[in-house]
Design a protein around this motif. Structure first.
Motif, PDB file in Angstrom:
ATOM      1  N   PHE A  56       0.842  -1.187   0.000  1.00  0.00           N
ATOM      2  CA  PHE A  56       0.000   0.000   0.000  1.00  0.00           C
ATOM      3  C   PHE A  56       0.885   1.249   0.000  1.00  0.00           C
ATOM      4  O   PHE A  56       1.925   1.280   0.654  1.00  0.00           O
ATOM      5  CB  PHE A  56      -0.904   0.033   1.232  1.00  0.00           C
ATOM      6  N   ALA A  57       0.466   2.280  -0.723  1.00  0.00           N
ATOM      7  CA  ALA A  57       1.202   3.546  -0.776  1.00  0.00           C
ATOM      8  C   ALA A  57       0.610   4.517   0.235  1.00  0.00           C
ATOM      9  O   ALA A  57      -0.611   4.684   0.315  1.00  0.00           O
ATOM     10  CB  ALA A  57       1.131   4.143  -2.178  1.00  0.00           C
ATOM     11  N   PHE A  58       1.487   5.160   1.018  1.00  0.00           N
ATOM     12  CA  PHE A  58       1.012   6.121   2.021  1.00  0.00           C
ATOM     13  C   PHE A  58       1.409   7.558   1.685  1.00  0.00           C
ATOM     14  O   PHE A  58       1.331   8.448   2.541  1.00  0.00           O
ATOM     15  CB  PHE A  58       1.511   5.755   3.424  1.00  0.00           C
ATOM     16  N   CYS A  59       1.813   7.810   0.430  1.00  0.00           N
ATOM     17  CA  CYS A  59       2.186   9.170   0.012  1.00  0.00           C
ATOM     18  C   CYS A  59       0.926   9.953  -0.371  1.00  0.00           C
ATOM     19  O   CYS A  59       0.834  10.532  -1.463  1.00  0.00           O
ATOM     20  CB  CYS A  59       3.168   9.111  -1.154  1.00  0.00           C
ATOM     21  N   LYS A  60      -0.045   9.944   0.540  1.00  0.00           N
ATOM     22  CA  LYS A  60      -1.341  10.578   0.315  1.00  0.00           C
ATOM     23  C   LYS A  60      -1.656  11.515   1.481  1.00  0.00           C
ATOM     24  O   LYS A  60      -1.001  11.474   2.520  1.00  0.00           O
ATOM     25  CB  LYS A  60      -2.441   9.512   0.186  1.00  0.00           C
ATOM     26  N   LYS A  61      -2.667  12.331   1.319  1.00  0.00           N
ATOM     27  CA  LYS A  61      -3.071  13.251   2.371  1.00  0.00           C
ATOM     28  C   LYS A  61      -3.498  12.464   3.612  1.00  0.00           C
ATOM     29  O   LYS A  61      -4.136  11.409   3.496  1.00  0.00           O
ATOM     30  CB  LYS A  61      -4.223  14.138   1.906  1.00  0.00           C
ATOM     31  N   PRO A  62      -3.172  12.965   4.816  1.00  0.00           N
ATOM     32  CA  PRO A  62      -3.527  12.242   6.048  1.00  0.00           C
ATOM     33  C   PRO A  62      -5.010  11.912   6.158  1.00  0.00           C
ATOM     34  O   PRO A  62      -5.374  10.822   6.603  1.00  0.00           O
ATOM     35  CB  PRO A  62      -3.085  13.202   7.153  1.00  0.00           C
TER      36      PRO A  62
END
Length: 403
Positions: free
Chosen positions: A378-384
């Protein structure tokens, strides 16, 4: 080595895109992203941020486009950018790099990787990577006619077994491709392992290609470029790009650094792939690389906090989570939820719970795919706030899909 009628078939096979009957498939990223769009799911599959990098650099690029930076850049890249890359290597790693002869600017890190493999690998040459591996490695090794050998990275720490690593080297080994920090596992390779790789490369007289695009995205663990180790520089090409560090993945500005004779070989291939690109972006990238050190550390710290938001959500959903030391990605095991096939689950999740992820098995050859059968990236380079919503949706996974 498999026999194909055309080079593109070798390339597709290397990237796991060719079925046993020779039919061409689409990448898992395209498949999952299409499903995410169709079902309006939160896409944690592809590794791209959902917010752009600093406005000041966007404005510089826009000024270049509206001004007179719309023709070919020099094949090696504009000199201010090459100087900025050299300054960056000196500032962060103590490496002295000649901007005139030891740097080439490329169309993203992907082109640098392809040019490096095509420059030095011929039919029958062996290339080692760790597994799981970024899919472009297998594709370009296949295109070159090389033999792709892998060394597994297994949970929970995703570090290689030294005995298996040593056994992978033979008299036909011409190159080892590192990805450090490592996509898709999020692990980091420390000095002891890197020193072993340098020693093995020297023993077998092979090249080291080090893909370090996530060099500034580490969480409390220092990044050590392999080129800084004794005996490494003369046989190492180091690759990075603006995309991951500054959240400008669409700019496609990368670079390779190393001894002049290796860089010249890469540049020779690169000039017949794209010659040059991104003229208007290059001055902005030069300015970005000269940013205050606090920019780099603050960005990594913020990204680390986002990874923890997602990690807690995945754990609350009942998955076993392997916290990353760097990159954009986190790996989780869906087996505790009763799922034994992450690929099948990934195809069902966008519709069932509105979240998309990527199975780790697609980054592996057949044997590795079986080992990683229940793991998902999963990618977590997203808005909180988006990660928090994804965590809520993931908590419904067992109820919505069922093990």
């Amino acid at each position: 080595m498999s026999t194909f009628d055309f080079p593109w078939q070798r390339m597709a096979a290397g990237a796991n895109l060719l079925s046993p009957d020779g039919e061409l498939g689409i990448t898992i990223f395209e498949e999952i992203t299409t499903l995410a769009v169709k079902h309006e799911a939160i896409n944690l599959g592809q590794g791209f941020p959902d917010a752009d990098g600093p406005r000041i650099f966007k404005d510089m690029a826009a000024k270049g486009v509206s001004g007179d930076l719309n023709q070919y850049a020099p094949g090696s890249g504009i000199l201010p950018l090459r100087k900025a890359i050299a300054n960056h290597q000196k500032r962060f790693y103590g490496l002295d790099v000649d901007p005139g002869t030891e740097i080439v600017v490329t169309t993203g890190a992907t082109e640098a990787i392809a040019a490096a493999v095509l420059a030095f690998i011929g039919p029958g040459d062996e290339v080692i990577t760790f597994e799981p591996f970024y899919d472009s490695y297998g594709a370009t090794i296949g295109l070159a006619g090389g033999i792709h050998k892998t060394v597994p990275l297994n949970a929970p720490d995703f570090q290689p077994d030294i005995t298996e690593l040593r056994a992978a080297f033979t008299g036909r080994t011409r190159m080892i491709v590192l990805n450090n920090p490592h996509n898709p596992t999020g692990t980091i390779f420390g000095k002891e392992l890197l020193a072993e790789i340098v020693a093995l490369a020297a023993e077998h007289d092979c090249l080291i290609v080090s893909d370090e695009v996530y060099e500034h995205l580490t969480f409390g663990v220092p990044h050590i470029p392999v080129a800084t180790l004794p005996g490494a520089w003369d046989r190492t090409l180091t690759i990075s790009s603006v995309g991951k560090t500054f959240s400008f993945t669409g700019w496609k500005v990368g670079w390779a650094t190393g001894p002049s004779h290796l860089v010249a070989s890469v540049r020779t291939v690169k000039q017949f792939l794209t010659y040059s690109s991104g003229t208007a972006f290059q001055p902005a990238v030069a300015e970005a690389l000269d940013s205050e050190t606090a920019f780099f550390t603050n960005f990594a710290e913020d990204l680390g906090k986002r990874s923890e938001v997602l990690a807690k959500g995945l754990e609350a959903a009942g998955m076993t989570v392997y916290r990353p030391q760097g990159t954009y990605f986190i790996v989780a095991d869906v087996a505790p939820l009763g799922f034994d096939n992450a690929l099948d689950l990934a195809r069902r999740m966008p519709e069932s719970i509105g979240v998309a992820g990527i199975p780790l098995s697609v980054f592996c050859h057949a044997e590795g795919a079986e080992r990683t059968r229940s793991l998902m990236r999963f990618a977590f380079c997203k808005k909180p706030e988006l990660l928090s919503e994804a965590a809520i949706r993931l908590s419904r996974l067992s109820a919505k899909v069922g093990g």
